[in-house]
Design an enzyme around this catalytic site. Structure first.
Site, short mmCIF file in Angstrom:
data_model
loop_
_atom_site.label_atom_id
_atom_site.label_comp_id
_atom_site.label_asym_id
_atom_site.label_seq_id
_atom_site.Cartn_x
_atom_site.Cartn_y
_atom_site.Cartn_z
N SER A 39 0.91 -1.23 0.16
CA SER A 39 0.14 0.02 -0.16
C SER A 39 1.04 1.17 0.01
O SER A 39 1.35 1.80 1.06
CB SER A 39 -0.77 0.02 1.23
OG SER A 39 -0.05 0.01 2.44
N HIS A 372 9.19 -1.05 8.85
CA HIS A 372 9.53 -2.07 7.42
C HIS A 372 8.48 -1.86 6.50
O HIS A 372 7.73 -0.98 6.47
CB HIS A 372 9.34 -3.58 7.90
CG HIS A 372 7.97 -4.08 8.42
ND1 HIS A 372 7.68 -5.11 8.45
CD2 HIS A 372 6.94 -3.14 8.62
CE1 HIS A 372 6.37 -5.36 8.82
NE2 HIS A 372 5.90 -4.11 8.93
#
Length: 433
Positions: A39, A372
């Site tokens: 995303s 991350h």
């Protein structure tokens, strides 16, 4: 100084190509790999993919690799810059690219070299990487973070109906990082048992970041499952909950959010306004020990962000909103849109700019959470980054899948190395230093 640099294609944790860079100095080989998100915010630095549908579904990175080997490397070696000159090296590469979003050479090309230089710089100075990063940010001390484990996955990271992307547990009541890992892993296993009992074994398959993806539609059900697992593990009051909604993924238009966005041609019964979504979060906060919500609204829905932030004391985190970009951070500060920066090195594309983004957030009274990406590698640079920048919080997935554990395990090693001098953020994770 730099004797040789070479870039190649490797594969991330989703089986997609990504860039890896090997950099050699007289001290040895320093290797860095670049992560990639699912995303992605529209305002991020450009990750260069080739777009040739006949190869790797259009996701090959041959051009980015070529840009490292044919453009960046000859120029940086010719410049005579040393690996200890992180800022100068990063500025040199950004100038070489010449665009604002690194679209000429690719953020994935520049970042690979930048990360490798940082690792080599630490070795050149004979200090651990986390200490080198602390020095680059002008910090005297280092702090171990509270991990935010993403234990239930939804949104674009999972094939279930759940709209909201991540439900996390934060062991804020731990007294050390080692204890936080114990608490997190124990709850994770309890959660697996709870989900298995309620939904059957196939519901315990894991998503991209190692969390479970049970086929639930109601977001409150995810919170109930986590609360039950925390209770079963005996950590009620010691473990709090965080969410990453990634609301831009299910924002339609005209201030409408569709909580059933993964069902094509749905009946529209799950469509709600930004204000209704805000009310839903407020209800969640009443019923559950929620301490942090990331991307609660669309990345350009500034007004609802500001309303939410002014109306709650919990941490509101900007990811798609800010994309680690100083201009977006400055706008968010002016609009009082959030209280915490999500720091992803590949959103901005160099070590120096990542450090600067954190310092800008801190100067304005925000927290920073290091993160991350969903497409990760075994590179654990961000483990040293979070300790060196003293941000007090990191999210790098569930305690499952080696590309996630690589980071958590590195922080364990750092804690061991620091010995009795190790400081753990704990309850002060939002403002540890």
């Amino acid at each position: 100084s730099i004797t040789k640099v070479f870039a190649r294609t490797i594969f991330d944790s989703r089986g997609n190509p990504t860039v890896e860079v090997d950099l050699y100095t007289s001290k040895g080989l320093f290797r860095a790999a670049v992560p990639s998100g699912a995303s992605t915010g529209v305002h991020e630095a450009l990750e260069m993919r080739d777009g040739d549908k006949s190869k790797y579904h259009g996701k090959s990175v041959f051009n980015a690799v070529k840009n490292v080997n044919d453009v960046i490397v000859p120029e940086i070696i010719k410049s005579g810059l040393k690996v200890t000159q992180q800022k100068e090296c990063d500025e040199f590469m950004c100038k070489l690219d010449g665009t604002e979003n690194k679209s000429s050479l690719g953020a994935n090309a520049i970042l690979g070299v930048s990360l490798a230089i940082c690792k080599a710089g630490a070795a050149e100075l004979g200090i651990p990487l986390y200490r080198h990063i602390a020095n680059l940010a002008n910090y005297d001390e280092v702090i171990l973070p509270v991990p935010a484990f993403n234990v239930i996955n939804g949104g674009s990271h999972a094939g279930n109906k759940l709209a909201m992307q991540e439900f996390m547990i934060l062991p804020t009541g731990a007294t050390s990082f080692t204890e936080a890992m114990r608490m997190g892993t124990e709850v994770y296993h309890h959660l697996k048992a709870v989900i298995k009992a309620r939904f059957g074994l196939d519901a315990t398959a894991v998503g991209d970041e190692g969390g479970f993806a049970p086929n639930i539609l109601n977001n409150k059900d995810a919170l109930d499952l986590i609360q039950e697992a925390i209770k079963k593990a005996g950590y009620t009051g010691k473990i709090e909950i965080g969410m990453d909604v990634a609301a831009s993924e299910f924002y339609k238009q005209n201030n409408i959010y569709d909580l059933d966005f993964k069902t094509a041609n749905n009946d529209g019964s799950q469509k709600i306004s930004g204000d209704q979504l805000r009310d839903m979060y407020m209800e969640f906060c009443k019923d559950f020990p929620i301490v942090s919500i990331e991307d609660p609204f669309d990345q350009d829905d500034w007004e609802t962000w500001s309303k939410m932030t002014s109306g709650t004391t919990i941490q509101i985190v900007g990811d798609d909103l800010t994309v680690t970009n100083p201009k977006r951070i400055t706008t968010a500060v002016e609009k009082k849109a959030c209280k915490c920066l999500l720091l992803k090195v590949n959103q901005i594309g160099s070590v120096t700019e990542s450090i600067d983004a954190h310092l800008l957030a801190k100067k304005n009274g925000w927290g920073t959470m290091v993160s991350h990406r969903s497409g990760e590698t075994e590179d654990c640079f961000i483990a040293d980054l979070v300790v060196g920048l003293c941000t007090g919080q990191i999210k790098t997935g569930a305690p499952c899948r080696s590309e996630r554990l690589a980071k958590y395990n590195q922080i364990l090693r750092i804690e061991e190395e620091l010995g009795s001098g190790a400081k753990f953020a704990g309850k002060n994770f939002r403002a540890p230093s």
